[in-house]
Structures are given as structure tokens and as C-alpha cells.
Design a protein around this motif. Sequence first.
Motif: not given
Length: 210
Positions: A133-134, A173-176, A181-183
Motif C-alpha cells: 500500500v504505497p 482496497h481498504a487503503a482506498e 498509512a492507516a493500514l
Amino acid sequence: MLITADDRLLFIGDSITDAGRDRTDPTSLGNGYVREIARALHTGGSPGPGPTVINQGVNGHRVYDLESRWTTDVIDQRPTVVTVKIGINDTWRRYDSGLLSPVDEFEACLYRILSHTTRTLAAQLVVITPFLVPVTSDQEAWYEDLSPRTDAVLRAARAHGAQLVRADLLLPHAAEEIGPAALAADGVHPSPHGHELLARAWLTAVGTTA
């Protein structure tokens, strides 16, 4: 697949699996998705003891490191379910150290260790795909290496009848929705929430206790 108290679940991989486990304590599960899975299986099933859970993750490992310790750390443990999470360091080392892991060699190595397992054990295989997750623009370039590597993981897993956990789809998908940064603050190592998502995905793909 139904997980019972008689099962021995072994997880092997890099720092995402290791998650700070105490390697002097064979019962230590670390603070990541492996611990969350064990907790769910011990509290969400039937009364009594849950399955045995073993964490064999080691920080920094690439697929070749897994192969070098596969007999001792996997086969000799006689697990009934083997979960493999590997690949991101094979990409990462290219960009931070210039250490290459050609995708064809990576795939051949992963294929060998999965084949060794199916020949030697009557164990269900589970493969968690590598993910990113960049959080920086530089990390976006990693996909040039990681995307074909993920395809290699999928091919090897399917060739051996492994259950798949598509972390490469789940985490981005969750990062979207909540931001990368939360992941994973560094784009690679999951936050507690990221580990919870991985654990839930594993439980959905694999099953629960009787």
C-alpha cells in the motif's frame, strides 16, 4: 475446510508473519495476524482447546530463506495446515539494496517448497499473496517488480491446490477507504487494523472450528 482442535496450523513467512514473536519461545505468536487467527479459533469455536498454532515467520526473509529452513521449520513440525506469506522482501531488496530476486527463480523456489510439502505431508496449503500500500511516490515503482511476482505466487499456489488469501486485493482496497498509512505506515508492515483484516480474510478463506 473445517479446523478442529486436532489440527496443527503452521504459519511461515517474513516480518509480516513474525510480527515481533519471541523466537526463544515456541509458543510465541507475535502481535500480528497469526495471533488474531489463534485468538479467533480458540474463542469462537466449540468448548475446549483449540488447534495448535505455530508461528515460523522471520524478519527480512525472502523465498530462498524459507527454502533453506523448510525441512526443520515446516516438515518436521508435522502441521496439518501450512500458511505461506512471502514475496515483499524479494521485491523490496531490489529497491533498497540492489539485491535481485528474478521472478522466474522466485517462482521456481516457491514451487519447490510447496511441492515438497504436498509430497511429504497430508497438509492443506494456504498462500497469502504479497501486498503493498504505497505511502511514497517511490513505492509506486515497486509494482513493476511486485505485480509479476504476485502473479507467480498465484500460479504456484493454484498448481498445488492451495487456498488463496488475496491480500494484494484486500489491503489496497481498504487503503482506498481509510488511507494507506492507516493500514501500513511504511507501506509494507500492517498496522493492528491491517493485521485484523488479514486474519479475517484467512478465517473466511480457510474456515473455523467445529
